[in-house]
Design a protein around this motif. Sequence first.
Motif, mmCIF file in Angstrom:
data_model
loop_
_atom_site.group_PDB
_atom_site.id
_atom_site.type_symbol
_atom_site.label_atom_id
_atom_site.label_comp_id
_atom_site.label_asym_id
_atom_site.label_seq_id
_atom_site.Cartn_x
_atom_site.Cartn_y
_atom_site.Cartn_z
ATOM 1 N N GLN A 230 1.160 -1.075 -0.015
ATOM 2 C CA GLN A 230 0.005 0.091 -0.080
ATOM 3 C C GLN A 230 0.761 1.434 0.092
ATOM 4 O O GLN A 230 0.459 2.374 -0.443
ATOM 5 C CB GLN A 230 -0.809 0.103 1.524
ATOM 6 C CG GLN A 230 -2.177 -0.234 1.038
ATOM 7 C CD GLN A 230 -3.106 -0.125 2.196
ATOM 8 O OE1 GLN A 230 -3.599 -1.093 2.269
ATOM 9 N NE2 GLN A 230 -2.736 0.578 2.980
ATOM 10 N N PHE B 204 -6.368 -4.512 -8.793
ATOM 11 C CA PHE B 204 -5.892 -3.319 -8.167
ATOM 12 C C PHE B 204 -6.122 -3.601 -6.671
ATOM 13 O O PHE B 204 -5.104 -3.711 -5.841
ATOM 14 C CB PHE B 204 -6.683 -2.360 -8.511
ATOM 15 C CG PHE B 204 -6.012 -0.826 -7.854
ATOM 16 C CD1 PHE B 204 -4.629 -0.564 -8.362
ATOM 17 C CD2 PHE B 204 -6.789 -0.103 -7.101
ATOM 18 C CE1 PHE B 204 -4.180 0.545 -7.643
ATOM 19 C CE2 PHE B 204 -6.142 0.812 -6.220
ATOM 20 C CZ PHE B 204 -4.895 1.257 -6.926
ATOM 21 N N GLY B 205 -7.239 -3.989 -6.197
ATOM 22 C CA GLY B 205 -7.427 -4.238 -4.861
ATOM 23 C C GLY B 205 -6.813 -5.516 -4.369
ATOM 24 O O GLY B 205 -6.420 -5.695 -3.252
ATOM 25 N N ASN C 8 -3.421 -5.457 -4.033
ATOM 26 C CA ASN C 8 -2.998 -4.336 -3.154
ATOM 27 C C ASN C 8 -1.806 -3.469 -4.031
ATOM 28 O O ASN C 8 -0.694 -3.335 -3.568
ATOM 29 C CB ASN C 8 -2.207 -5.124 -1.674
ATOM 30 C CG ASN C 8 -1.943 -4.079 -0.859
ATOM 31 O OD1 ASN C 8 -2.478 -3.012 -0.899
ATOM 32 N ND2 ASN C 8 -1.304 -4.618 0.132
ATOM 33 N N ARG C 9 -2.425 -2.866 -4.964
ATOM 34 C CA ARG C 9 -1.375 -1.978 -5.874
ATOM 35 C C ARG C 9 -1.490 -0.626 -5.728
ATOM 36 O O ARG C 9 -1.204 0.233 -6.494
ATOM 37 C CB ARG C 9 -1.601 -2.473 -7.323
ATOM 38 C CG ARG C 9 -1.020 -4.131 -7.434
ATOM 39 C CD ARG C 9 -1.357 -4.303 -8.802
ATOM 40 N NE ARG C 9 -0.698 -5.869 -8.966
ATOM 41 C CZ ARG C 9 -0.736 -6.493 -10.223
ATOM 42 N NH1 ARG C 9 -1.470 -6.142 -11.085
ATOM 43 N NH2 ARG C 9 0.090 -7.530 -10.283
ATOM 44 N N TYR C 10 -1.852 -0.124 -4.490
ATOM 45 C CA TYR C 10 -2.275 1.368 -4.544
ATOM 46 C C TYR C 10 -0.769 2.041 -4.509
ATOM 47 O O TYR C 10 -0.708 2.979 -5.063
ATOM 48 C CB TYR C 10 -2.563 1.599 -3.025
ATOM 49 C CG TYR C 10 -3.961 1.745 -2.685
ATOM 50 C CD1 TYR C 10 -4.979 1.036 -3.138
ATOM 51 C CD2 TYR C 10 -4.461 3.158 -2.203
ATOM 52 C CE1 TYR C 10 -6.499 1.180 -2.831
ATOM 53 C CE2 TYR C 10 -5.704 3.436 -2.124
ATOM 54 C CZ TYR C 10 -6.724 2.467 -2.413
ATOM 55 O OH TYR C 10 -8.158 2.846 -2.163
ATOM 56 N N LEU D 8 0.628 4.837 -6.930
ATOM 57 C CA LEU D 8 0.915 6.201 -6.285
ATOM 58 C C LEU D 8 2.329 6.532 -6.665
ATOM 59 O O LEU D 8 2.495 7.621 -6.892
ATOM 60 C CB LEU D 8 0.667 5.883 -4.831
ATOM 61 C CG LEU D 8 -0.732 6.361 -4.329
ATOM 62 C CD1 LEU D 8 -0.833 6.368 -2.710
ATOM 63 C CD2 LEU D 8 -0.855 8.085 -4.607
ATOM 64 N N ASP E 49 -10.061 -2.956 -10.168
ATOM 65 C CA ASP E 49 -10.364 -4.191 -9.509
ATOM 66 C C ASP E 49 -10.490 -5.232 -10.368
ATOM 67 O O ASP E 49 -10.962 -5.240 -11.784
ATOM 68 C CB ASP E 49 -11.579 -4.060 -8.486
ATOM 69 C CG ASP E 49 -11.065 -3.520 -7.120
ATOM 70 O OD1 ASP E 49 -9.763 -2.802 -7.049
ATOM 71 O OD2 ASP E 49 -11.937 -2.866 -6.362
ATOM 72 N N ALA F 284 -14.548 -1.971 -7.918
ATOM 73 C CA ALA F 284 -14.403 -0.648 -7.973
ATOM 74 C C ALA F 284 -13.247 -0.183 -8.939
ATOM 75 O O ALA F 284 -12.145 -1.043 -9.145
ATOM 76 C CB ALA F 284 -14.119 0.137 -6.906
ATOM 77 N N PHE G 202 -6.380 8.031 -8.957
ATOM 78 C CA PHE G 202 -5.537 9.162 -8.351
ATOM 79 C C PHE G 202 -5.104 10.282 -9.211
ATOM 80 O O PHE G 202 -4.753 10.000 -10.399
ATOM 81 C CB PHE G 202 -4.237 8.252 -8.102
ATOM 82 C CG PHE G 202 -4.176 7.306 -6.916
ATOM 83 C CD1 PHE G 202 -5.057 7.269 -5.947
ATOM 84 C CD2 PHE G 202 -3.477 6.063 -7.167
ATOM 85 C CE1 PHE G 202 -5.064 6.356 -4.814
ATOM 86 C CE2 PHE G 202 -3.548 5.008 -6.227
ATOM 87 C CZ PHE G 202 -4.451 5.213 -4.834
ATOM 88 N N VAL H 37 -12.781 6.596 -5.660
ATOM 89 C CA VAL H 37 -13.073 5.109 -5.705
ATOM 90 C C VAL H 37 -14.546 4.890 -6.096
ATOM 91 O O VAL H 37 -15.695 5.625 -5.497
ATOM 92 C CB VAL H 37 -13.106 4.591 -4.144
ATOM 93 C CG1 VAL H 37 -13.492 3.014 -4.490
ATOM 94 C CG2 VAL H 37 -11.910 4.916 -3.534
#
Lengths: 338, 338
Positions: A167, A192-193, A196-198, A202, A217, A240, A244, A271
């Motif tokens: 994250q 993505f979710g 865990n590719r936040y 970013l 996702d 979702a 960003f 989101v």
Amino acid sequence: MPNGLDEQDAAADRDPQPGVTPGPGPLMAIGGAEDKLGKRTVLASFVEHAGGEHARIAVVPTASSLGPEVVEVYDALFRKLGAADVIAARPETREEANDPGLVARLDTVTGIFMTGGNQLKLSAVISGTAFGDAIKAAHERGVVVAGTSAGASIQSSHMVAFGPGGQTPKQRMTQVAAGLGLVDSCVIDQHFGQRNRYGRLLMIVAQSPSLLGIGVDEDTAAVITHTGGEDLLTVEGRGAVTIFDGRAIVSNAHEARKTAPLLASGVVMHVLPEGSVFDLTERRLVRQQAEVDPSEAEELAVAGRDLRRLARDIAAGDVSPTQLRRRRARQHPEGERA
Amino acid sequence: MPNGLDEQDAAADRDPQPGVTPGPGPLMAIGGAEDKLGKRTVLASFVEHAGGEHARIAVVPTASSLGPEVVEVYDALFRKLGAADVIAARPETREEANDPGLVARLDTVTGIFMTGGNQLKLSAVISGTAFGDAIKAAHERGVVVAGTSAGASIQSSHMVAFGPGGQTPKQRMTQVAAGLGLVDSCVIDQHFGQRNRYGRLLMIVAQSPSLLGIGVDEDTAAVITHTGGEDLLTVEGRGAVTIFDGRAIVSNAHEARKTAPLLASGVVMHVLPEGSVFDLTERRLVRQQAEVDPSEAEELAVAGRDLRRLARDIAAGDVSPTQLRRRRARQHPEGERA
């Protein structure tokens, strides 16, 4: 493909292919692991966009290490969902991706579907080849271009090459390569979710704030359409789409040490679940009608009728407060509604 | 604890305890799994805030199912880090948490450390008791109050009760309970990056946009200080602190179906690594001096001296361009710097 201006004009004069609306076609960036056995929301939407019973679909399995097996699966699925025809187009080298015979296979399709696998392989084989150009040309003439997982990542101008999950954005945790450029000024990540590719998305936005980060996702599609000069992203499917927007970012991406967590302050995040519409040009949610509770609406309508009746009665001067109370009690016996 | 106004005034006139600065003390919300064997950045900072060699620390292990064992570990750690004294204060029921003898143990401490475990147990036992009030009173008189994991969550006015990990915010995936309220208008989550808790913190912010969502990574502390009327959050440790500001949010949290992904558009996000300072009142990053590259600074200083010399030479009219070139070549032989 047309070889000269005359032929292009002739092509423009021809009736569009059945199943294809003139103008740039929709793009579908699918986050991987789209449902294949249940409701198949995302895949059914793709076949619909490709013209339903007129759909003639090219499956491009280049990203995958399992070419024919992958084609077999999608062939069966798309036919079951009503497509008229499914063909494979599988360049495995840049030489093959410049082969006129292979490239010509895309001339008559109404939909192109790029499978998952390794997006760097896909990009290494088709980017900047006649086959890559033919995908762009098909998109321009109205063909829907979809891709799942690796096939989603390659659609944007800038592509996530690889990188771990996590994250927290960390310096150099991922790398960017050039994608097909079917959509500009963004970078698309998938699973993505679930993976865990936040952090990695970013990190890219922190280094390249002009790019809009789009995380899709699994079993979810970001459907990008170009209508009336607007690029709109609509969300379909179970998960979702996370966006960003780094326009106002304050970051230390130019000086952070390798592997150090990055400063990324002021990122605007969206989101977006199924049904959300996002304006990619203005970078904002397209507001939609709020859902109306039907029982609340009915109650309001009844109250409106009562009030008009009351106003008439008062204007006619023929009613006392006691009479009014009795009449209302007859119309709405106590406890009828909460 | 003082029983009347006179005693309170007397207490105010007394010299502050050694190791305690008058005014509200710092809060340290630690994201769990703080380093205990290596650099111990976070724990060393806590002991420092507690007065270093004057530190007298109360360990509150109520959240944990392993009371004495946990105290033993922190006792050894804090003493090794230089603390003068470490005591345990472990209410296990609300009755014990109202016991004056136990409560009085906090009267003379310079630091309070709440361990990890189950924050609902911690809150159920101490919130709204004399012991809970004594922690708040200690904070008000300047004592540092730290907590790791569950002990971090309980510090805010609103507390994440529990809930699964996952990046996508979903309706009803988590619940809020009342925390100790040492800091208002926010909700603190921990093990943030490591347990992938974006989704649940976003769900809370979507339902309660007045709350600032604060997610603290493991081995990382959000250190909150109150100075000059400003509430500042400073990041210490190995990970990052992630902040969700929902003031401008558009959400469907009031109508989304259970378990459906939530719409959360327009959330402003701040990912803050070590050294970052965030103004909790204004909800913005406190800009810091950019890092200066020493070799660049030196080069600029040399260039400045050269330019002043050149200006003097030109003013004196005693130098030709050729002389100047030669002189400069002598001063800075080619290749000396890149």
